[in-house]
Design a protein around this motif. Structure first.
Motif, mmCIF file in Angstrom:
data_model
loop_
_atom_site.group_PDB
_atom_site.id
_atom_site.type_symbol
_atom_site.label_atom_id
_atom_site.label_comp_id
_atom_site.label_asym_id
_atom_site.label_seq_id
_atom_site.Cartn_x
_atom_site.Cartn_y
_atom_site.Cartn_z
ATOM 1 N N ARG A 100 0.823 -1.216 0.000
ATOM 2 C CA ARG A 100 0.000 0.000 0.000
ATOM 3 C C ARG A 100 0.855 1.263 0.000
ATOM 4 O O ARG A 100 0.446 2.300 -0.515
ATOM 5 C CB ARG A 100 -0.913 0.010 1.220
ATOM 6 N N ARG A 101 2.032 1.197 0.611
ATOM 7 C CA ARG A 101 2.876 2.378 0.719
ATOM 8 C C ARG A 101 3.445 2.791 -0.634
ATOM 9 O O ARG A 101 3.973 3.889 -0.776
ATOM 10 C CB ARG A 101 3.995 2.129 1.728
ATOM 11 N N ALA A 102 3.341 1.907 -1.608
ATOM 12 C CA ALA A 102 3.791 2.237 -2.966
ATOM 13 C C ALA A 102 2.617 2.628 -3.852
ATOM 14 O O ALA A 102 2.771 2.713 -5.070
ATOM 15 C CB ALA A 102 4.532 1.050 -3.579
ATOM 16 N N ALA A 103 1.468 2.849 -3.251
ATOM 17 C CA ALA A 103 0.265 3.103 -4.040
ATOM 18 C C ALA A 103 0.360 4.391 -4.844
ATOM 19 O O ALA A 103 -0.076 4.450 -5.991
ATOM 20 C CB ALA A 103 -0.954 3.147 -3.130
ATOM 21 N N ASN A 104 0.927 5.426 -4.249
ATOM 22 C CA ASN A 104 0.961 6.727 -4.924
ATOM 23 C C ASN A 104 2.214 6.932 -5.759
ATOM 24 O O ASN A 104 2.187 7.620 -6.779
ATOM 25 C CB ASN A 104 0.853 7.846 -3.897
ATOM 26 N N TYR A 105 3.309 6.353 -5.324
ATOM 27 C CA TYR A 105 4.589 6.537 -6.014
ATOM 28 C C TYR A 105 5.440 5.314 -5.752
ATOM 29 O O TYR A 105 5.753 5.012 -4.603
ATOM 30 C CB TYR A 105 5.282 7.802 -5.525
ATOM 31 N N CYS A 106 5.816 4.593 -6.785
ATOM 32 C CA CYS A 106 6.505 3.319 -6.565
ATOM 33 C C CYS A 106 7.936 3.301 -7.090
ATOM 34 O O CYS A 106 8.677 2.360 -6.802
ATOM 35 C CB CYS A 106 5.714 2.173 -7.188
ATOM 36 N N SER A 107 8.339 4.307 -7.833
ATOM 37 C CA SER A 107 9.676 4.306 -8.408
ATOM 38 C C SER A 107 10.739 4.220 -7.323
ATOM 39 O O SER A 107 10.763 5.030 -6.410
ATOM 40 C CB SER A 107 9.892 5.583 -9.232
ATOM 41 N N GLY A 108 11.584 3.195 -7.389
ATOM 42 C CA GLY A 108 12.653 3.039 -6.414
ATOM 43 C C GLY A 108 12.218 2.392 -5.113
ATOM 44 O O GLY A 108 13.047 2.128 -4.242
ATOM 45 N N TYR A 109 10.947 2.131 -4.970
ATOM 46 C CA TYR A 109 10.442 1.535 -3.719
ATOM 47 C C TYR A 109 10.797 0.059 -3.681
ATOM 48 O O TYR A 109 10.578 -0.648 -4.647
ATOM 49 C CB TYR A 109 8.927 1.710 -3.638
ATOM 50 N N VAL A 110 11.359 -0.403 -2.572
ATOM 51 C CA VAL A 110 11.793 -1.799 -2.486
ATOM 52 C C VAL A 110 11.264 -2.504 -1.247
ATOM 53 O O VAL A 110 11.470 -3.697 -1.075
ATOM 54 C CB VAL A 110 13.331 -1.920 -2.516
#
Length: 125
Positions: A100-110
């Motif tokens: 869910r924490r990548a819902a708005n912006y996922c670039s670079g999220y791991v």
């Protein structure tokens, strides 16, 4: 039980195509950012692509840009990775992940909380 299941991997010749699927069960992907990662033998896991849920923004690693396309079908609770013009260096186990924490912006999220078991992609003649 919350689960992600990848499918669609296999053996393909260089220049060929595969479509990977990532199906969720036990939860809905509507509000989750989804990432695709891969890990080749002896190499670190790398991010391949991701898609947000807020506006469907997509991101790609430079190594796959122009060849891979990520998409989501919320009605089927599934995310896809269309892989074209495959190269031997694309050989790896491919994983999808959701958070869910990548819902708005996922670039670079791991730091995805849910992970699938992986599907093998082998590109070889």
């Amino acid at each position: 039980q919350l689960q992600l299941v990848e499918s669609g991997g296999g053996l393909v010749q260089p220049g060929g195509s595969l479509r990977l699927s990532c199906a969720a069960s036990g939860f809905t992907l509507d509000y989750y950012g989804i990432g695709w990662f891969r890990q080749a033998p002896g190499k670190e896991r790398e991010g391949v692509s991701c898609i947000s849920s807020s506006d469907g923004s997509t991101y790609y690693a430079d190594s796959v840009k122009g060849r891979f396309t990520i998409s989501r079908d919320n009605a089927k609770n599934t995310v896809y990775l269309q892989m074209n013009s495959l190269k031997p260096e694309d050989t790896a186990v491919y994983y999808c992940a959701a958070d869910r924490r990548a819902a708005n912006y996922c670039s670079g999220y791991v730091w995805y909380i849910y992970w699938g078991q992986g599907t093998q992609v082998t590109v070889s003649s």
